[in-house]
Design a protein around this motif. Sequence first.
Motif, PDB file in Angstrom:
ATOM      1  N   PHE A   1       0.912  -1.248  -0.035  1.00 46.29           N
ATOM      2  CA  PHE A   1       0.018   0.138  -0.017  1.00 46.29           C
ATOM      3  C   PHE A   1       0.905   1.249  -0.173  1.00 46.29           C
ATOM      4  O   PHE A   1       0.339   2.246  -0.409  1.00 46.29           O
ATOM      5  N   SER A   2       1.947   1.340   0.657  1.00 45.53           N
ATOM      6  CA  SER A   2       2.964   2.392   0.639  1.00 45.53           C
ATOM      7  C   SER A   2       3.589   2.714  -0.578  1.00 45.53           C
ATOM      8  O   SER A   2       4.027   4.072  -0.768  1.00 45.53           O
ATOM      9  N   LEU A   3       3.468   1.739  -1.589  1.00 43.10           N
ATOM     10  CA  LEU A   3       4.001   2.079  -2.913  1.00 43.10           C
ATOM     11  C   LEU A   3       3.372   3.148  -3.667  1.00 43.10           C
ATOM     12  O   LEU A   3       4.066   3.976  -4.104  1.00 43.10           O
ATOM     13  N   LEU A   4       2.207   2.981  -3.321  1.00 38.82           N
ATOM     14  CA  LEU A   4       1.146   3.967  -3.849  1.00 38.82           C
ATOM     15  C   LEU A   4       0.764   5.032  -3.081  1.00 38.82           C
ATOM     16  O   LEU A   4      -0.273   5.697  -3.338  1.00 38.82           O
ATOM     17  N   ASN A   5       1.411   5.375  -1.976  1.00 36.63           N
ATOM     18  CA  ASN A   5       1.063   6.153  -0.866  1.00 36.63           C
ATOM     19  C   ASN A   5      -0.515   6.139  -0.388  1.00 36.63           C
ATOM     20  O   ASN A   5      -0.930   7.020  -0.449  1.00 36.63           O
ATOM     21  N   LEU A   6      -1.014   4.784  -0.468  1.00 31.45           N
ATOM     22  CA  LEU A   6      -2.247   4.395  -0.021  1.00 31.45           C
ATOM     23  C   LEU A   6      -2.525   4.177   1.607  1.00 31.45           C
ATOM     24  O   LEU A   6      -3.537   3.763   1.999  1.00 31.45           O
ATOM     25  N   ILE A   7      -1.584   4.419   2.265  1.00 32.75           N
ATOM     26  CA  ILE A   7      -1.528   4.382   3.746  1.00 32.75           C
ATOM     27  C   ILE A   7      -2.600   5.391   4.303  1.00 32.75           C
ATOM     28  O   ILE A   7      -2.330   6.612   4.350  1.00 32.75           O
TER      29      ILE A   7
END
Length: 338
Positions: free
Chosen positions: A51-57
């Motif tokens: 999730f952090s790869l697409l800044n979806l945190i």
Amino acid sequence: MALLEVSQLDVRFALRQGEVKAIRDVSFTLERGERLGIVGESGAGKSVAAFSLLNLISKPGFIAGGSVRFEGQTLNTMSERGLRKIRGNRISMIFQDPMMTLNPVLSIGEQMVECLKAHRRISSRDARAIALDKLRQVQIPSPEKRLDQYPHELSGGMRQRIIIAIALLLDPDIIIADEPTTALDVTIQAEIMALLLDLCEQHNVGLILITHDLGVVSQVTQRMLVMYAGRVIEQGPTREIINDPQHPYTQGLINALPQMATPGEKLNQIRGSMPSLSNLPSGCAFHPRCDFIRRTDGQVRPACIEQVPGFVQAGNCQAACHMVAELQEDRRLKEESQ
């Protein structure tokens, strides 16, 4: 330059009792068309990393340090407007539960057309034609009929094929698949993974596969990362790690596979459980569960309890383990003495 470069990624959650480090110092690269597996027990940090790869945190989570670079662009500092051009367009994601991903009140066709129109200037007629073509690619029977159906009218396997079709709609460079076959039975799992692999090879799409299933990883991926308590503890070519795991945790995961047990005997297992991220052990996070914490002389390795291990090169693989470092040093000394 690699297609995707993740460097010293640090993800934390700001809770009342203090910050919890969910991801610590995670680094890896992904080349165009490459297939990378991320494995580990539940709670290891696999999905948070994805999730952090697409800044979806979501809050209270946040990226505290490090960088995620895609074709030279730093995603974790990019504006929301800039990220919308990449999410679902250049980098697509397949989530665990297709029923949670698909909108239950919109038909399959409406959802696919909406996705295309969000990223391209295209007529509804042309968007529907592309959607139909993608459904054929994922081997959906009677695709014209499926476009006008709703998610609840389809089986689990059919829904997952549609999620893959949506992920491929805009011809992405990378697909992140977060345990894409969790809710499916074994035969459907095999079909879905074979389909995903075939499509990635056909379109030269990079794949990041998050799973706890080492069998799937060994068949689908070229390289793999093994995660434990928010940190990568072993990485390298998949075949080499499966055939000759260096880290005791990786060895435990492989030994826990059903085919590794003697027929009629209990399955092998790693004793204990994953530590809480809010109360990690000192030194190596795996040391309370490790069967190799004692040296051959019976003494406990002080470094295992006191120091966080760095990566040690073992062939084409890297392992964060003090025992591996000792073995490498012993081997070096023997070679020098000969």
